[in-house]
Design an enzyme around this catalytic site. Sequence first.
Site, PDB file in Angstrom:
ATOM      1  N   PHE A 187       0.905  -1.043   0.044  1.00 44.54           N
ATOM      2  CA  PHE A 187      -0.059  -0.025   0.053  1.00 44.54           C
ATOM      3  C   PHE A 187       1.236   1.219   0.014  1.00 44.54           C
ATOM      4  CE2 PHE A 187      -2.786   3.242   2.296  1.00 44.54           C
ATOM      5  CZ  PHE A 187      -3.817   3.055   1.694  1.00 44.54           C
ATOM      6  N   ALA A 188       0.782   2.002  -1.247  1.00 44.78           N
ATOM      7  CA  ALA A 188       1.966   2.885  -1.420  1.00 44.78           C
ATOM      8  C   ALA A 188       1.420   4.082  -1.231  1.00 44.78           C
ATOM      9  CB  ALA A 188       2.816   2.758  -2.462  1.00 44.78           C
ATOM     10  N   GLY A 244       3.588  12.472   4.882  1.00 43.67           N
ATOM     11  CA  GLY A 244       3.425  11.598   5.810  1.00 43.67           C
ATOM     12  C   GLY A 244       2.148  11.799   6.638  1.00 43.67           C
ATOM     13  N   ARG A 266      -7.960   0.853  10.189  1.00 42.20           N
ATOM     14  CA  ARG A 266      -7.468   1.719  11.649  1.00 42.20           C
ATOM     15  C   ARG A 266      -8.160   1.119  12.633  1.00 42.20           C
ATOM     16  NH1 ARG A 266      -8.089   7.723   9.208  1.00 42.20           N
ATOM     17  NH2 ARG A 266      -5.992   8.170   8.744  1.00 42.20           N
ATOM     18  N   GLU A 299      -0.335   4.679   9.275  1.00 45.26           N
ATOM     19  CA  GLU A 299      -1.964   4.861   9.291  1.00 45.26           C
ATOM     20  C   GLU A 299      -2.431   6.057  10.035  1.00 45.26           C
ATOM     21  OE1 GLU A 299      -4.311   1.170   8.932  1.00 45.26           O
ATOM     22  OE2 GLU A 299      -2.574  -0.105   8.494  1.00 45.26           O
ATOM     23  N   GLU A 336      -1.599  12.210  17.010  1.00 43.43           N
ATOM     24  CA  GLU A 336      -1.736  13.483  16.856  1.00 43.43           C
ATOM     25  C   GLU A 336      -2.910  13.715  15.730  1.00 43.43           C
ATOM     26  OE1 GLU A 336       1.895  13.081  19.016  1.00 43.43           O
ATOM     27  OE2 GLU A 336       1.299  12.493  16.881  1.00 43.43           O
TER      28      GLU A 336
END
Length: 408
Positions: A115-116, A123, A259, A380, A384
């Site tokens: 998964f790129a 980021g 997630r 992922e 923060e």
Amino acid sequence: MPAFSLDPEQTTWCARLRTLAAERLRPLADKGEPGRVNRPLVAALGELGLLARLFDSGALELCLMRESLAHACTEAETALALQGLGAHPVAAFGTPEQRGRWLPEVVAGRAVAAFALSEPGAGSDAAALALEAVPDPETGGWRLHGEKRWISNAPEADFATVFARTGDRADGTRDRADGTGDRADGPAADAGTRSGSRGVTAFLVPVDRPGLSGQALDMLAPHAIGSLVFDGVRVGPEDVLGEPGRGFRVAMHTLNLFRPSVGAFAVGMAQAALDATLAHTAARPAFGGVLADLQAVAHQVAEMATRTEAARLLVYAAAEAYDRGDPDVPRRAAMAKLLATETAQYVVDAAVQLHGARALQRGHLLEHLYREVRAPRIYEGATEVQRTIIAKELYRQPPTAPTAGAPS
């Protein structure tokens, strides 16, 4: 079924997975070369039917798989999760040809997926993607120029889901600045605070394409992570996943599913650390008794257990919300990842402290977990970022009107 109540069949299945991970998968993981894709381990996941369940199950079952595997073999859990993360866009958005070509290979454990999304300068702000897809008049497709970095399974994967900037959406509209062009898919991967989420397209790119290269990166936890460099790599309309210009929908659909299960991975590690701590403190002689006799130690263990259980329940609740199709999935998924990954860091650190120097010895379970537990707080969507997503989702809801007689 309430998210906090597993039926006997689920409980038995989780126990069987933990045993399977310890007896069948752990030995294969131990034979793997640090920093390289462990293809025998991936193949075993396929032979055991676990990879097939990635695409046949809901979010709750995915969480149960990841937690159970992580309890006994983090490498097996990671290999399973990365296959899902890289191939889910193909399963959910791919054409019949794309699915027919790659999914059987992924399910069998013969093809490794990636998964790129992340880049050297994108980021936490994934909306700042710079990988460019330049139109190629000769083919009617595009040429990819740029770099992806911190990509799991790179550069050894067989194919990658790649996100590149192509411009506006095919229908002439633009995705919203926060990445919520399609509300069902939630906020952008990393809060999406910039307008750059528009005009991103997802591509299925085999890694043997001319012009595509990469190198491995040496990270704290020795997983297969590296960079992918695109020097005019050709992609065509047949390589698009979903629709041109709507790649963030593909990314968010995938991340909202995975997630909560990152949280499940964290809970599995926390539970392993807690179990080791219970066994150690109950047997370790100290001050005329055992460590567990000391109130400070017993209270610390109680805190570790309480936080682990709270994180587990929030993860299950988020997964069940995803399976129901609730509109608040982005908020719940962010909360689950936030609490579970921060909890796992706390529990593993406390476990190391209670074990003492032995936990820092190379090869000890806690030394392994101490290195493994740090990364999930970043990938992922960092902690923060999860807080930003939660706050945005909370403020997106209309405020509740005060009741009569309530103080203003």
